[in-house]
Scaffold this motif. Structure first.
Motif, PDB file in Angstrom:
ATOM      1  N   SER A  97       0.821  -1.211   0.000  1.00 24.51           N
ATOM      2  CA  SER A  97       0.000   0.000   0.000  1.00 24.51           C
ATOM      3  C   SER A  97       0.862   1.271   0.000  1.00 24.51           C
ATOM      4  O   SER A  97       0.338   2.369  -0.142  1.00 24.51           O
TER       5      SER A  97
ATOM      6  N   SER B 266       3.162   3.765  -1.832  1.00 24.77           N
ATOM      7  CA  SER B 266       3.402   4.148  -3.227  1.00 24.77           C
ATOM      8  C   SER B 266       4.884   4.039  -3.557  1.00 24.77           C
ATOM      9  O   SER B 266       5.731   4.034  -2.665  1.00 24.77           O
TER      10      SER B 266
ATOM     11  N   HIS C  91       6.133   7.665  -2.021  1.00 25.60           N
ATOM     12  CA  HIS C  91       5.003   7.897  -1.123  1.00 25.60           C
ATOM     13  C   HIS C  91       5.016   9.278  -0.469  1.00 25.60           C
ATOM     14  O   HIS C  91       3.985   9.941  -0.375  1.00 25.60           O
TER      15      HIS C  91
ATOM     16  N   THR D 101       2.960  12.474  -1.322  1.00 27.34           N
ATOM     17  CA  THR D 101       2.870  12.325  -2.782  1.00 27.34           C
ATOM     18  C   THR D 101       2.224  10.989  -3.121  1.00 27.34           C
ATOM     19  O   THR D 101       2.426  10.460  -4.208  1.00 27.34           O
ATOM     20  N   SER D 102       1.427  10.453  -2.184  1.00 36.97           N
ATOM     21  CA  SER D 102       0.886   9.107  -2.335  1.00 36.97           C
ATOM     22  C   SER D 102      -0.576   9.104  -2.745  1.00 36.97           C
ATOM     23  O   SER D 102      -1.249  10.127  -2.724  1.00 36.97           O
ATOM     24  N   LYS D 103      -1.048   7.919  -3.062  1.00 39.79           N
ATOM     25  CA  LYS D 103      -2.452   7.734  -3.403  1.00 39.79           C
ATOM     26  C   LYS D 103      -3.317   7.604  -2.148  1.00 39.79           C
ATOM     27  O   LYS D 103      -4.426   8.122  -2.085  1.00 39.79           O
ATOM     28  N   TYR D 104      -2.793   6.919  -1.112  1.00 45.51           N
ATOM     29  CA  TYR D 104      -3.604   6.616   0.071  1.00 45.51           C
ATOM     30  C   TYR D 104      -3.303   7.461   1.296  1.00 45.51           C
ATOM     31  O   TYR D 104      -4.001   7.374   2.290  1.00 45.51           O
TER      32      TYR D 104
ATOM     33  N   ASP E 147      -2.003  17.756  -1.765  1.00 41.95           N
ATOM     34  CA  ASP E 147      -0.594  17.935  -2.103  1.00 41.95           C
ATOM     35  C   ASP E 147       0.106  18.813  -1.057  1.00 41.95           C
ATOM     36  O   ASP E 147       1.055  19.499  -1.355  1.00 41.95           O
TER      37      ASP E 147
END
Length: 142
Positions: free
Chosen positions: A70, A72, A75, A101-104, A116
């Motif tokens: 999980s 990135s 990340h 800078t991650s998705k989750y 961001d």
């Protein structure tokens, strides 16, 4: 202005070595160093130099978290900067910031960084990422 170097590496490149000693300083005082200490697994702390982007991720980055899918690839990013020069406050410590800078998401003291955004860190802050809660403690050593 000098450009910042990124510590996230290209495929096959060598990882930067962790600095074991703080940089020497002139004058009467000594300068400390920020470090990132893993809390759940064994390992040496990561020591941060000023002006370098330290990327946390699961592939080809300075701070690798490979056991959590999980996380990135890139990340979060840590960077140390010096506060603006002020002769009346010359004892201020360098500023450590983290940017998600991650998705989750990345959490500082259980509070999620939004979008961001970035956060200025303090000694003893906890930075957590991923489903398996990869956690680091931030320390500053004089």
């Amino acid at each position: 202005f000098p450009t910042r170097r990124s510590s996230c590496l290209l495929e096959g490149a060598q990882h930067p070595r962790r600095s074991m000693e703080p940089p020497a300083t002139g004058g009467s005082g000594t300068r400390g160093m920020w470090k990132l200490v893993p809390t759940a697994r064994e390992g040496e702390p990561y020591r941060f130099l000023t002006g370098v982007d330290y990327v946390v991720g699961r592939k080809n980055c300075a701070i690798l978290v490979q056991d959590d899918q999980s996380i990135s690839r890139a990340h979060a990013t840590f960077v140390v900067t010096h506060p603006p020069c002020n002769l009346s406050r010359n004892t201020e410590i360098p500023v450590l910031t983290v940017k998600d800078t991650s998705k989750y998401g990345t959490f500082v003291n259980e509070e999620k960084l939004q979008g961001d955004s970035h956060r200025i860190l303090k000694p003893r802050d906890q930075v957590t990422s991923g489903a398996f809660h990869s956690t680091f403690r931030v320390d500053y050593k004089c």
